[in-house]
Enzyme design. Structure first.
Site, PDB file in Angstrom:
ATOM      1  CD  GLU A  41      -2.666  -0.805   2.684  1.00 45.65           C
ATOM      2  OE1 GLU A  41      -3.420  -1.718   2.997  1.00 45.65           O
ATOM      3  OE2 GLU A  41      -2.505   0.220   3.376  1.00 45.65           O
TER       4      GLU A  41
ATOM      5  CB  CYS B 163      -0.750   1.423   8.780  1.00 42.54           C
ATOM      6  SG  CYS B 163       0.637   0.372   8.473  1.00 42.54           S
TER       7      CYS B 163
HETATM    8  S1  SF4 Z   1       3.051  -0.655  13.433  1.00 46.84           S
HETATM    9 FE1  SF4 Z   1       4.182  -2.532  14.016  1.00 46.84          FE
HETATM   10  S2  SF4 Z   1       3.180  -4.215  12.890  1.00 46.84           S
HETATM   11 FE2  SF4 Z   1       2.528  -2.271  11.937  1.00 46.84          FE
HETATM   12  S3  SF4 Z   1       3.954  -1.981  10.238  1.00 46.84           S
HETATM   13 FE3  SF4 Z   1       4.774  -0.817  11.987  1.00 46.84          FE
HETATM   14  S4  SF4 Z   1       6.165  -2.268  13.001  1.00 46.84           S
HETATM   15 FE4  SF4 Z   1       4.881  -3.476  11.621  1.00 46.84          FE
END
Ligand code: SF4
Length: 351
Positions: free
Chosen positions: A97, A341
């Site tokens: 993404e 995300c």
């Molecule tokens: S928040 Fe944690 S699980 Fe999500 S992409 Fe970043 S490091 Fe990876």
């Protein structure tokens, strides 16, 4: 579409110096590298045939040796606020993404650094399916070039880069930094280092390595906890690099670089915005040159958390202020699309 044969490299995997070396070996003059960079990174062409200023034999040779295609777009969602999310389908059908975030003052691209993520934070869709692989320098740059093209089609030049999409930036350190140096290069995309932010979950050895780079990119730390116990509940990485060690590393980083750090802090109902959280956070951030961003939790089906009510977020922010910490409450973007995300990628996999 990436139509390279197994023998062909992607030309965007080459730094400027590597391209010069290739050209010299091919009997070409080095200034051709500047022209090629201009076609790829400023004019944004997706094939060597479009490089009209280059001699035809060189164009032919380049297209035999390299690929330069766009990424395949599996999905594109545009929110009412203009936030545009791309789901790209890579050569091996891994999905990533990339998000364009336009505001009144800046146009930002949020890029992914890995397909999947091995850190499994317990609020993030990107970690659910685990880690698949690191992205190449070319794949990182191609995301930026796609979003640059989209932004320019709306007469909004791309101004900022944030590495906060899927993956842990510092777990793919070399490929990411190579890409960002090309973004920064005035012969490349030419975006100032101060307009780029790399976010990390707190990999201490890489933070110390980053401190020694001659590259003034902004550093953001995904903190998401106010002490060791609260951070461990949400972030398994805290067992390896504890909150206390991380805060010490941040102090060292600031001492070495004289640059501020941005801390990202998620607001989850009944978990991260209590009176205890405010006090501990204020105590632990005391004396650090830093910014604190409060991020309302964006619900992901697999996790039980909820965002706090808006009033609760505001009173947490106010409480921090009385304790001497100025924090910014981030406005949610792209609420009407899967903007958290990793959500779009995860939804594709689970459907
Ligand atoms: S928040 Fe944690 S699980 Fe999500 S992409 Fe970043 S490091 Fe990876």
């Amino acid at each position: 579409m990436d139509t390279r044969t197994p023998q062909q490299k992607d030309i965007r995997d080459l730094s400027y110096d590597e391209l010069v070396q290739y050209l010299e070996k091919a009997g070409e003059r080095p200034f051709r590298a500047t022209q090629i960079f201009e076609w790829v990174y400023k004019k944004g062409v997706w094939s060597f045939d479009q490089m009209r200023g280059l001699p035809a034999p060189l164009r032919k040779r380049l297209s035999e040796d390299f690929g330069l295609g766009p990424l395949a777009i599996a999905q594109k969602q545009v929110a009412k606020d203009g936030t545009t999310k791309f789901l790209f389908d890579l050569r091996d059908h891994e999905k990533i993404e990339t998000v364009l975030i336009p505001t009144a003052t800046r146009t930002t691209v949020c890029i992914s650094s890995q397909a999947g993520c091995k850190f499994g934070c317990k609020f993030c869709a990107s970690g659910i399916g685990g880690w698949k692989r690191n992205l190449t320098t070319a794949e990182i740059l191609a995301q930026i070039l796609h979003v640059k093209e989209e932004a320019e089609s709306h007469k909004k030049p791309l101004s900022h880069i944030v590495c906060m999409g899927t993956g842990e930036s510092f777990d793919n350190y070399d490929n990411l930094l190579k890409a960002l140096r090309i973004v920064n290069d005035e012969r490349g995309i030419n975006i100032g280092a101060r307009r780029m932010t790399v976010s990390t979950v707190g990999l201490i050895p890489k933070i110390m390595r980053f401190a020694k780079e001659d590259f003034q990119i902004e550093l953001a730390i995904s903190l998401h906890g106010y002490n060791d116990a609260s951070r461990s509940k949400l972030m398994p990485v805290n067992k390896k690099y504890s909150f206390t060690e991380l805060m010490n590393a941040c102090r060292e980083y600031i001492k070495m670089t004289r640059r501020q750090i941005t801390f990202e802090y998620i607001l989850i109902k009944d978990a991260t915005c209590s009176e205890e959280a405010a006090r501990e956070l204020a105590k632990n951030l005391k004396g650090l040159i830093c910014k604190l961003n409060l991020i309302p939790y964006n619900p992901v089906r697999e996790f039980p958390h909820k965002p706090p009510a808006h009033e609760e977020m505001l009173s947490f922010q106010k409480r921090l202020k009385t304790l001497g910490v100025h924090a910014t409450l981030r406005a949610p973007r792209g609420r009407d699309i899967a903007a958290a995300c990793g959500q779009l990628r995860h939804m594709q996999k689970s459907h």
